[in-house]
Design an enzyme around this catalytic site. Structure first.
Site, PDB file in Angstrom:
ATOM      1  N   ASP A  13       0.884  -1.269  -0.042  1.00 52.19           N
ATOM      2  CA  ASP A  13       0.025   0.090   0.156  1.00 52.19           C
ATOM      3  C   ASP A  13       0.895   1.245   0.162  1.00 52.19           C
ATOM      4  OD1 ASP A  13      -2.408  -1.357   0.042  1.00 52.19           O
ATOM      5  OD2 ASP A  13      -2.197  -1.896   2.389  1.00 52.19           O
ATOM      6  N   HIS A  41      -4.881  -1.593  -5.763  1.00 51.24           N
ATOM      7  CA  HIS A  41      -4.109  -0.632  -6.252  1.00 51.24           C
ATOM      8  C   HIS A  41      -4.932   0.676  -6.740  1.00 51.24           C
ATOM      9  CE1 HIS A  41      -0.349  -3.291  -7.307  1.00 51.24           C
ATOM     10  NE2 HIS A  41      -0.598  -3.688  -6.047  1.00 51.24           N
TER      11      HIS A  41
END
Ligand code: GDP
Ligand code: IMO
Ligand code: MG
Length: 427
Positions: A13, A41
């Site tokens: 992340d 994403h």
């Protein structure tokens, strides 16, 4: 340029989606080489806000061929849903190319992921429960079904007939869960196969031809180095090689083509799921919650709250080594803007021994107490800065300090989630 690997250099992340989207204009192919729909994403463009799980983030560019490489595990239902969402947004998935050697996530993989976590109790890994670990387990034990098996319903059925009895035994006898019949799975999966068939191809040949012809290929890593099955904080890791080496084995592209390895890091650090986290901000300190709120630190895939901590230079030094990073992209610098002071971990004290790199033994790492350097905050909105020189002095010092500690240049600095909120430094 020909091959660039973009790799998460913390616990995932880091903003890989944003940076992939940002630099995709320079590339002809964007390749996912490991992981599956455990990834989430985020890509924000003037027209779209997308959460991509399996399809490479370059898909929105018409000149790019998105490739899902052999190192990935694919849940066909999720892939088709993602394709439908993209098509609904006016983004064509026509050019998507999927390796026939990528493994398929089967319904029993998802059941086993959940059941195994339940059985682990307080020792659970905190997986995304998407069946990732069990699918890679079957790949290693040579019991997996692959995308190429979808090309022929007879073969698909035969392979399933071979694999299913053992899976049913485990589901029923170990976990007390219902098993599956071959017909039941074929009924669900063969229609997926029909739709996915046209996208399955010999991706190693396609990529090799492209690279020989002088095209540029971007390898979009998922997860992060500290979640790598070999180099991460085992057993609190994912089941694939998310570090840069995985790009070659997960795509079939030779190392000779890879000449850039861009590490993505947040200006602080987060982690989802269980496992050691030396710089985690304890609940009684307000900065943890502040980063969660300002940084919007909730998982894209599972919605779980991410654990937040201070930038850990020991981890990035380690990531620089095991990935062979050539440069760094630092994201979310803007999130730190409201803090009075900012800590950077430069070393660990592990039961009296000082470490400047990640200790080899996990017990030492579990006992690691961060040694911090404290730096002043800047209290200025930096989301409008487009060059390094526009940043306040304290923010420039912060970046310079991180760069020194990492030993690799910081080439990109992100100061907001959208494409243009970026400082290109040495690109
Ligand atoms: P990935 O898995 O590495 O692609 O990262 P995620 O998409 O899971 O999480 C990154 C989050 O941070 C997303 O919500 C992005 O929109 C956001 N983001 C990326 N870069 C920046 C930045 O520089 N500033 C801010 N405020 N948000 C960012
Ligand atoms: P992106 O690509 C953050 C974590 C899970 C869990 C561990 C194992 O968006 O950065 P798994 O389901 O893979 O078996 O879970 O890995 N994890 C991630 N954490 N970002 C990710 O992906 C992750 N993918 C898996 O939370 O701790
Ligand atoms: Mg993510």
């Amino acid at each position: 340029m020909p091959g660039t690997v973009l790799v998460g250099s913390q616990w995932g992340d880091e903003g890989k989606g944003k940076i992939t989207d940002l630099i995709s204009g320079d590339y002809d192919y964007v390749v996912r080489f490991q992981g599956g729909n455990n990834a989430g994403h985020t890509v924000i463009t003037p027209k779209h806000k997308l959460a991509l799980h399996l399809i490479p983030s370059g898909v929105i560019y018409e000149h790019i061929t998105p490739v899902i490489g052999n190192g990935c595990v694919i849940d066909p239902k999720v892939l088709l849903e993602e394709m439908d969402i993209l098509e609904g947004e006016g983004i064509s998935c026509e050019r998507l190319t999927i390796s026939g050697n990528a493994h398929i996530i089967m319904p029993y993989h998802k059941d086993l992921d959940g059941a195994s976590e339940k059985r682990l109790g307080k020792n659970l890994i905190g997986t995304t429960k998407r069946g990732i670990g069990p699918a890679y387990q079957d790949k290693s034990s040579r019991m997996g079904l692959r995308m190429q098996d979808m090309l022929d319903p007879h073969i698909f059925r035969e392979k399933l007939e071979a694999a299913l009895p053992e899976k049913n035994d485990i589901l029923e006898k170990i976990y007390g869960l219902p098993g599956y019949t071959v017909d039941q799975i074929c009924e669900e999966y063969l229609p997926y196969a029909e739709r996915l068939k046209p996208f399955i191809a010999e991706t190693t040949v396609i990529l090799d031809n492209a690279l020989r012809a002088g095209k540029n290929v971007l390898f979009e890593g998922a997860q992060g180095t500290l979640l790598d099955i070999d180099f991460g904080t085992y057993p609190f890791v994912t089941s694939s090689n998310c570090s840069a080496g995985g790009a070659a084995t997960g795509s079939g592209v030779g190392m000779k083509y890879i000449n850039r390895v861009l590490g993505i890091v947040k200006a602080y650090i987060t982690r989802v799921g269980s496992g050691p986290f030396p710089t985690e901000i304890p609940p009684e300190e307000p900065e943890g919650d502040l980063l969660t709120q300002i940084g919007g630190e909730y998982g894209v895939t599972t919605g779980r709250k991410r654990r937040c901590g201070w930038y850990d230079a020991v981890i990035v030094d380690y990531a620089a080594r095991v990935n062979g990073l050539t440069d760094l992209a630092i994201t979310k610098l803007d999130v730190l803007s409201s803090l009075d002071s900012i800590k950077v971990c430069t070393a660990y004290d592990c039961d009296g021994t000082i470490y400047h790199t990640v200790p080899q033994h996990q017990t030492a790492f579990h006992h690691a107490k961060p040694i911090y350097t404290e730096m002043p905050g800047w209290h200025v909105d930096i989301t409008g800065c487009r060059s390094f020189y526009e940043l306040p002095r304290e923010a420039k010092d912060y970046i310079d300090f991180i760069e020194d500690l990492a030993g690799v240049p910081v080439s990109i600095i992100a100061v907001g989630p959208s494409r243009e909120q970026t400082i290109m430094r040495h690109w």
